[in-house]
Design an enzyme around this catalytic site. Structure first.
Site, PDB file in Angstrom:
ATOM      1  CG  HIS A 187      -0.223   0.279   2.496  1.00  0.00           C
ATOM      2  ND1 HIS A 187       0.517  -0.688   3.126  1.00  0.00           N
ATOM      3  CD2 HIS A 187      -0.086   1.396   3.250  1.00  0.00           C
ATOM      4  CE1 HIS A 187       1.046  -0.190   4.232  1.00  0.00           C
ATOM      5  NE2 HIS A 187       0.708   1.074   4.331  1.00  0.00           N
TER       6      HIS A 187
HETATM    7  C1  UD1 Z   1      -1.741   5.179   6.433  1.00  0.00           C
HETATM    8  C2  UD1 Z   1      -0.397   5.548   7.058  1.00  0.00           C
HETATM    9  C3  UD1 Z   1       0.594   4.423   6.813  1.00  0.00           C
HETATM   10  C4  UD1 Z   1       0.050   3.098   7.294  1.00  0.00           C
HETATM   11  C5  UD1 Z   1      -1.293   2.848   6.615  1.00  0.00           C
HETATM   12  C6  UD1 Z   1      -1.907   1.537   7.072  1.00  0.00           C
HETATM   13  C7  UD1 Z   1       0.123   7.952   7.038  1.00  0.00           C
HETATM   14  C8  UD1 Z   1       1.006   8.987   6.463  1.00  0.00           C
HETATM   15  N1  UD1 Z   1       0.161   6.744   6.467  1.00  0.00           N
HETATM   16  O1  UD1 Z   1      -1.547   5.095   5.022  1.00  0.00           O
HETATM   17  O2  UD1 Z   1       1.781   4.698   7.531  1.00  0.00           O
HETATM   18  O3  UD1 Z   1       0.956   2.075   6.951  1.00  0.00           O
HETATM   19  O4  UD1 Z   1      -2.167   3.921   6.954  1.00  0.00           O
HETATM   20  O5  UD1 Z   1      -3.078   1.248   6.419  1.00  0.00           O
HETATM   21  O6  UD1 Z   1      -0.589   8.219   7.975  1.00  0.00           O
HETATM   22  N2  UD1 Z   1      -8.894   4.926   2.165  1.00  0.00           N
HETATM   23  C9  UD1 Z   1     -10.185   4.429   2.098  1.00  0.00           C
HETATM   24  N3  UD1 Z   1     -10.778   4.041   3.267  1.00  0.00           N
HETATM   25  C10 UD1 Z   1     -10.159   4.138   4.468  1.00  0.00           C
HETATM   26  C11 UD1 Z   1      -8.857   4.675   4.524  1.00  0.00           C
HETATM   27  C12 UD1 Z   1      -8.250   5.064   3.366  1.00  0.00           C
HETATM   28  O7  UD1 Z   1     -10.761   4.306   1.041  1.00  0.00           O
HETATM   29  O8  UD1 Z   1     -10.753   3.752   5.481  1.00  0.00           O
HETATM   30  C13 UD1 Z   1      -8.223   5.301   0.918  1.00  0.00           C
HETATM   31  C14 UD1 Z   1      -8.490   6.727   0.510  1.00  0.00           C
HETATM   32  O9  UD1 Z   1      -8.481   6.787  -0.881  1.00  0.00           O
HETATM   33  C15 UD1 Z   1      -7.270   7.447   1.029  1.00  0.00           C
HETATM   34  C16 UD1 Z   1      -6.183   6.391   0.841  1.00  0.00           C
HETATM   35  O10 UD1 Z   1      -6.830   5.161   1.094  1.00  0.00           O
HETATM   36  O11 UD1 Z   1      -7.012   8.641   0.378  1.00  0.00           O
HETATM   37  C17 UD1 Z   1      -5.013   6.553   1.730  1.00  0.00           C
HETATM   38  O12 UD1 Z   1      -5.407   6.621   3.100  1.00  0.00           O
HETATM   39  P1  UD1 Z   1      -4.477   7.419   4.146  1.00  0.00           P
HETATM   40  O13 UD1 Z   1      -5.004   7.290   5.514  1.00  0.00           O
HETATM   41  O14 UD1 Z   1      -4.200   8.798   3.645  1.00  0.00           O
HETATM   42  O15 UD1 Z   1      -3.090   6.670   4.043  1.00  0.00           O
HETATM   43  P2  UD1 Z   1      -2.755   5.115   4.019  1.00  0.00           P
HETATM   44  O16 UD1 Z   1      -2.205   4.795   2.679  1.00  0.00           O
HETATM   45  O17 UD1 Z   1      -3.878   4.282   4.531  1.00  0.00           O
END
Ligand code: UD1
Length: 389
Positions: free
Chosen positions: A206
């Site tokens: 991811h």
């Molecule tokens: C975050 C953490 C990362 C961790 C990961 C575990 C930061 C900088 N990164 O990354 O260190 O390893 O979580 O999962 O905080 N999204 C959904 N549903 C959700 C959550 C996210 O659809 O419940 C999608 C959205 O498009 C979002 C993208 O995933 O923009 C990224 O989510 P985000 O929380 O920004 O970062 P992660 O890649 O999950």
């Protein structure tokens, strides 16, 4: 007067770290307030973990959601500030290295609320990783630093952090693993996914560096597709990765990689514990596979968890087709490694954290930090990825 501790969590890997700390605090009679920032909000990325890990529903939900780093971090800050002013906890705990962690730490530091950082002192040395920035800033702002491994003390000492803030308590992720493993082993997840009795591979990817560039993602999926010709590959897909894969257009049907929805903690643990190999870019899985003695390939040029390479089962590989495939085939051909024993990865880290918080007990990491050449030792322990030319 009853002590009030407030924990701020937001993203999936935070929840596994919160669970044992919550149990240990409540057992000690501490008033424990849980704040969920809402960074992760899909039921499969959040609610499922609270239920399975017996974490009470959050007392407050900030509903921050997704967004750019600045938006997400600022959202946490704006919405947490009035709550901290209202609740004035004796201590705020933050976990790991996600945006919710650093956002909460910035708010508490300016309100002069004491901060404890669970999983402090880890460093990848890679400033292109948002998590590295989050780690360094959070540690700098924290009054109590709870270290999962001794190398963390060397990292903090090299940044001038005084020893008296550090407590080498061990790894709370492993607390949760120890707690959940007996139940996970009864689930028979491998059989339910149709791979029972065969060597199989579990994949999670991811990180932006692996999934945001379509060329890199294609190369990784291609390697996994070829690996699937040798052993079944199960790939629970993070929402971020799913969006990127969909952006690539229809996947070739002959890929052979089984793309799954994100799994709950117990089902994932059941699958991982029975697997022949894990390929990942997650921090937690590097630790869990090391504890379980399952070979792990981490698709990254570096790791903030070098102990999983020096003492555990982890191997770094660059995100390129040939090195990844070669490393995976080699790992599948080898006998399983012995289950490593890593100091204080023993299921009791949360108990130690509560002893520090409630009883002022010290768990010195001094003997590591005060050794004659911490920097030299650190350099020697930096793992080199396969595929680096
Ligand atoms: C975050 C953490 C990362 C961790 C990961 C575990 C930061 C900088 N990164 O990354 O260190 O390893 O979580 O999962 O905080 N999204 C959904 N549903 C959700 C959550 C996210 O659809 O419940 C999608 C959205 O498009 C979002 C993208 O995933 O923009 C990224 O989510 P985000 O929380 O920004 O970062 P992660 O890649 O999950």
């Amino acid at each position: 007067m009853t002590m009030r501790v407030l924990s701020v969590v937001g993203a999936r890997p935070n929840f596994m770290k919160l669970a044992p700390v919550d149990r240990a605090l409540v057992k000690r009679g501490v008033e424990h307030v849980i704040v969920h920032t809402g960074q992760h909000y899909d039921p499969g990325m959040s609610d499922a973990f609270f239920e399975e890990l017996w974490i009470p529903a959050p007392d407050h939900h900030l509903g921050v959601g997704s967004g750019s780093h600045a938006r997400q971090t600022a959202g946490v800050m704006q919405r947490l500030e009035p709550l901290l002013l209202d609740l004035r906890p004796d201590l705020m705990l933050v976990y790991g290295d996600v945006n919710s962690t650093v956002g909460a730490a910035l708010v508490a530091a300016k309100l002069q609320v004491a901060i404890g950082h669970v999983e402090a002192g880890l460093r990848s040395g890679d400033w292109t990783m948002p998590e590295e920035i989050n780690r360094v800033v959070t540690d700098r702002l924290s009054n109590l630093l709870f270290l999962p491994s001794r190398d963390a003390a060397d990292n903090l000492s090299a940044e001038g952090v005084p020893n008296d803030r550090m407590h080498f308590v061990g790894n709370v992720m492993i607390d949760t693993l120890c707690w959940a493993l007996p139940q996970a082993l009864t689930l028979g997840a491998a059989a339910r996914h149709g791979v029972g009795g065969r060597p199989y591979v579990v994949v999670t990817l991811h990180r932006p560096t692996n999934v945001d560039d379509p060329a890199v993602l294609r190369e990784l999926l291609d390697a996994l597709g070829r690996l699937a010709a040798k052993a079944p590959v199960l790939f629970p897909v993070h929402p971020r990765t799913r969006n990127r894969i969909m952006g690539l257009g229809p996947l070739r049907a002959d890929g052979g990689v089984e793309l799954l929805e994100p799994l709950g903690y117990l089902e994932m643990l059941s699958l991982v514990a029975g697997s022949a190999l894990v390929i990942t870019d997650s921090g937690g899985l590097q630790e869990e596979t090391s504890y379980l003695g399952i070979p792990c390939i981490t698709v990254r040029p570096n790791t903030e968890r070098p102990i999983t390479c020096t003492h555990g089962t982890n191997r770094l590989v660059l995100p390129r087709r040939e090195p990844l495939l070669a490393a995976a085939e080699r790992a599948l051909g080898r006998r399983s490694p012995a289950r490593p024993v890593i100091e204080r990865w023993d299921g009791r880290a949360a108990e130690r954290i509560v002893a520090v918080v409630c009883d002022d007990v010290r768990f010195d990491a001094d003997d590591a930090a005060a050794s004659p050449a911490p920097l030299a030792r650190r350099a020697a322990a930096i793992p080199v990825p396969l595929g680096a030319s």
